[in-house]
Design a protein around this motif. Structure first.
Motif, PDB file in Angstrom:
ATOM      1  N   LYS A 233      16.527 -35.533  31.342  1.00  0.00           N
ATOM      2  CA  LYS A 233      16.447 -36.804  32.068  1.00  0.00           C
ATOM      3  C   LYS A 233      15.126 -37.505  31.768  1.00  0.00           C
ATOM      4  O   LYS A 233      15.086 -38.734  31.566  1.00  0.00           O
ATOM      5  N   TYR A 234      14.059 -36.733  31.702  1.00  0.00           N
ATOM      6  CA  TYR A 234      12.749 -37.316  31.422  1.00  0.00           C
ATOM      7  C   TYR A 234      12.678 -37.837  29.996  1.00  0.00           C
ATOM      8  O   TYR A 234      12.118 -38.919  29.750  1.00  0.00           O
ATOM      9  N   ILE A 235      13.227 -37.091  29.047  1.00  0.00           N
ATOM     10  CA  ILE A 235      13.217 -37.538  27.657  1.00  0.00           C
ATOM     11  C   ILE A 235      13.976 -38.850  27.512  1.00  0.00           C
ATOM     12  O   ILE A 235      13.545 -39.769  26.801  1.00  0.00           O
ATOM     13  N   GLY A 236      15.103 -38.978  28.197  1.00  0.00           N
ATOM     14  CA  GLY A 236      15.841 -40.244  28.173  1.00  0.00           C
ATOM     15  C   GLY A 236      15.017 -41.388  28.724  1.00  0.00           C
ATOM     16  O   GLY A 236      15.048 -42.513  28.204  1.00  0.00           O
ATOM     17  N   PHE A 237      14.275 -41.102  29.772  1.00  0.00           N
ATOM     18  CA  PHE A 237      13.398 -42.093  30.392  1.00  0.00           C
ATOM     19  C   PHE A 237      12.288 -42.527  29.430  1.00  0.00           C
ATOM     20  O   PHE A 237      12.021 -43.722  29.258  1.00  0.00           O
TER      21      PHE A 237
ATOM     22  N   LEU B 130      12.149 -47.153  22.521  1.00  0.00           N
ATOM     23  CA  LEU B 130      13.018 -48.282  22.166  1.00  0.00           C
ATOM     24  C   LEU B 130      12.280 -49.617  22.131  1.00  0.00           C
ATOM     25  O   LEU B 130      12.514 -50.431  21.224  1.00  0.00           O
ATOM     26  N   PRO B 131      11.360 -49.884  23.072  1.00  0.00           N
ATOM     27  CA  PRO B 131      10.612 -51.162  23.003  1.00  0.00           C
ATOM     28  C   PRO B 131       9.528 -51.168  21.935  1.00  0.00           C
ATOM     29  O   PRO B 131       8.890 -52.207  21.723  1.00  0.00           O
ATOM     30  N   GLY B 132       9.283 -50.030  21.285  1.00  0.00           N
ATOM     31  CA  GLY B 132       8.256 -49.978  20.261  1.00  0.00           C
ATOM     32  C   GLY B 132       6.847 -49.756  20.771  1.00  0.00           C
ATOM     33  O   GLY B 132       5.877 -49.932  20.025  1.00  0.00           O
ATOM     34  N   VAL B 133       6.704 -49.378  22.038  1.00  0.00           N
ATOM     35  CA  VAL B 133       5.377 -49.078  22.575  1.00  0.00           C
ATOM     36  C   VAL B 133       4.810 -47.835  21.894  1.00  0.00           C
ATOM     37  O   VAL B 133       3.622 -47.789  21.562  1.00  0.00           O
ATOM     38  N   TRP B 134       5.661 -46.837  21.703  1.00  0.00           N
ATOM     39  CA  TRP B 134       5.307 -45.643  20.954  1.00  0.00           C
ATOM     40  C   TRP B 134       6.143 -45.578  19.688  1.00  0.00           C
ATOM     41  O   TRP B 134       7.203 -46.208  19.582  1.00  0.00           O
ATOM     42  N   ALA B 135       5.692 -44.797  18.721  1.00  0.00           N
ATOM     43  CA  ALA B 135       6.395 -44.662  17.450  1.00  0.00           C
ATOM     44  C   ALA B 135       7.748 -43.979  17.630  1.00  0.00           C
ATOM     45  O   ALA B 135       7.920 -43.140  18.522  1.00  0.00           O
ATOM     46  N   GLU B 136       8.698 -44.343  16.786  1.00  0.00           N
ATOM     47  CA  GLU B 136       9.986 -43.652  16.786  1.00  0.00           C
ATOM     48  C   GLU B 136       9.773 -42.244  16.230  1.00  0.00           C
ATOM     49  O   GLU B 136       9.186 -42.069  15.167  1.00  0.00           O
TER      50      GLU B 136
ATOM     51  N   GLY C  63      14.480 -39.677  14.798  1.00  0.00           N
ATOM     52  CA  GLY C  63      14.984 -40.700  15.706  1.00  0.00           C
ATOM     53  C   GLY C  63      15.129 -40.292  17.152  1.00  0.00           C
ATOM     54  O   GLY C  63      15.396 -41.137  18.010  1.00  0.00           O
ATOM     55  N   LYS C  64      14.947 -39.000  17.468  1.00  0.00           N
ATOM     56  CA  LYS C  64      15.109 -38.537  18.848  1.00  0.00           C
ATOM     57  C   LYS C  64      14.018 -37.534  19.187  1.00  0.00           C
ATOM     58  O   LYS C  64      13.583 -36.748  18.340  1.00  0.00           O
ATOM     59  N   LEU C  65      13.602 -37.549  20.439  1.00  0.00           N
ATOM     60  CA  LEU C  65      12.682 -36.538  20.930  1.00  0.00           C
ATOM     61  C   LEU C  65      13.443 -35.249  21.227  1.00  0.00           C
ATOM     62  O   LEU C  65      14.640 -35.293  21.505  1.00  0.00           O
ATOM     63  N   PRO C  66      12.771 -34.095  21.180  1.00  0.00           N
ATOM     64  CA  PRO C  66      13.471 -32.816  21.372  1.00  0.00           C
ATOM     65  C   PRO C  66      14.040 -32.660  22.782  1.00  0.00           C
ATOM     66  O   PRO C  66      13.325 -32.807  23.771  1.00  0.00           O
ATOM     67  N   LEU C  67      15.338 -32.347  22.831  1.00  0.00           N
ATOM     68  CA  LEU C  67      16.036 -32.116  24.087  1.00  0.00           C
ATOM     69  C   LEU C  67      16.192 -30.619  24.323  1.00  0.00           C
ATOM     70  O   LEU C  67      15.897 -29.792  23.467  1.00  0.00           O
ATOM     71  N   ALA C  68      16.666 -30.278  25.511  1.00  0.00           N
ATOM     72  CA  ALA C  68      17.086 -28.916  25.818  1.00  0.00           C
ATOM     73  C   ALA C  68      18.603 -28.910  25.888  1.00  0.00           C
ATOM     74  O   ALA C  68      19.222 -29.951  26.123  1.00  0.00           O
ATOM     75  N   PRO C  69      19.256 -27.741  25.654  1.00  0.00           N
ATOM     76  CA  PRO C  69      20.707 -27.678  25.840  1.00  0.00           C
ATOM     77  C   PRO C  69      21.072 -28.170  27.227  1.00  0.00           C
ATOM     78  O   PRO C  69      20.344 -27.935  28.200  1.00  0.00           O
ATOM     79  N   ALA C  70      22.191 -28.878  27.330  1.00  0.00           N
ATOM     80  CA  ALA C  70      22.572 -29.464  28.623  1.00  0.00           C
ATOM     81  C   ALA C  70      22.768 -28.407  29.684  1.00  0.00           C
ATOM     82  O   ALA C  70      22.515 -28.634  30.865  1.00  0.00           O
TER      83      ALA C  70
END
Length: 271
Positions: A209-213, A220-226, A230-237
């Motif tokens: 949830k935090y990674i999505g935030f 997405l707004p470009g404040v930080w680098a992509e 293309g995705k930050l590391p998630l944990a298994p659901a």
């Protein structure tokens, strides 16, 4: 006294050993006493604030034994009320940036409750500009979220400041560094949760949830680098127990078991 240090900082009146012999000490002490009359400086009971007032008077009396040149300071129970007007004038010119440093950076969540980010640590390690940019972006978006998006940035700030040599300010402008930072932060987050005996499935949900935030308001707004890939590391659901579950081949063709947040090669065994 930490509270006196706070007062001197937010009023831009640094107190040093040399000032103990200066008339400036008289003005600092008077303003501090006046600040203790009400709850402007510290939200404690009147009894506690009165004790702080007496405690300061006792400290100054003791200090005079070591610094005979100290200017005279007043004693008595009425000092807080006597100098409250002086404090009110000082209060108009306090440094708001320094107030945030001591009290926290205020935001309102979706319920309209005022909460605080504790960013003093990264303010020290990464500077005002970085901290202010992080805070402003969070402040603009936090109103639509609950407490998770308050606690997780605080945890991230703590991890970032403790590891500032590895993750300097420009970490978030580099696609590889930002991915690796969140990879390391993820490991720290789950290890801390395990040490506290927290539910791993709930931790996974919180992390994702935090990674999505973060991706929504920073990436997405470009404040930080992509990040790399293309995705930050998630944990298994969700964690699934069992020897034959969550087995798949990785990019190298080796069979791995997805366990918690790490991929474990099946050919590895404990020795």
């Amino acid at each position: 006294m930490k509270l006196l240090e706070c007062f001197c900082d937010i009023t831009n009146q640094p107190l040093s050993f040399l000032k103990l012999s200066s008339s400036e000490l008289t003005h600092i002490v008077a303003g501090f006493q006046g600040a203790l009359f009400e709850q402007d400086l510290v939200g404690t009971s009147d009894v506690t604030r009165a004790k702080i007032s007496v405690y300061l008077q006792d400290i100054l009396l003791e200090a005079r034994n070591y610094v005979p040149s100290m200017p005279p300071t007043e004693c008595g129970s009425g000092l807080r009320k006597k100098y409250n007007t002086k404090w009110k004038k000082i209060l108009l010119g306090v440094d708001q940036r320094k107030v945030n440093y001591w009290t926290g950076w205020p935001v309102e969540n979706r319920k309209g409750t005022k909460l605080y980010y504790h960013f003093a640590n990264i303010h020290n390690s990464h500077g005002h500009d970085f901290t202010s940019g992080l805070y402003e972006q969070l402040r603009l978006h936090i109103s639509g979220y609950g407490t998770t998006q308050l606690t997780m940035p605080n945890k991230m700030a703590g991890f970032l400041s403790r590891n500032s040599d590895s993750w300097p300010e420009y970490t978030f402008n580099d696609s590889t560094m930002i991915y690796n930072f969140f990879w390391d932060f993820r490991e720290s987050f789950f290890m801390s949760g395990e040490a506290q005996g927290l539910d791993i499935d709930a931790q996974m949900k919180t992390w994702n949830k935090y990674i999505g935030f973060v991706e929504k308001i920073f990436i997405l707004p470009g404040v930080w680098a992509e990040p790399l890939g293309g995705k930050l590391p998630l944990a298994p659901a969700k964690r699934i127990d069992g020897q034959s579950t969550n087995v798949r081949k990785n990019d190298d063709g080796a069979e791995v078991k997805v366990k918690l947040v790490m991929e474990v090669p099946l050919h590895l065994t404990d020795v």
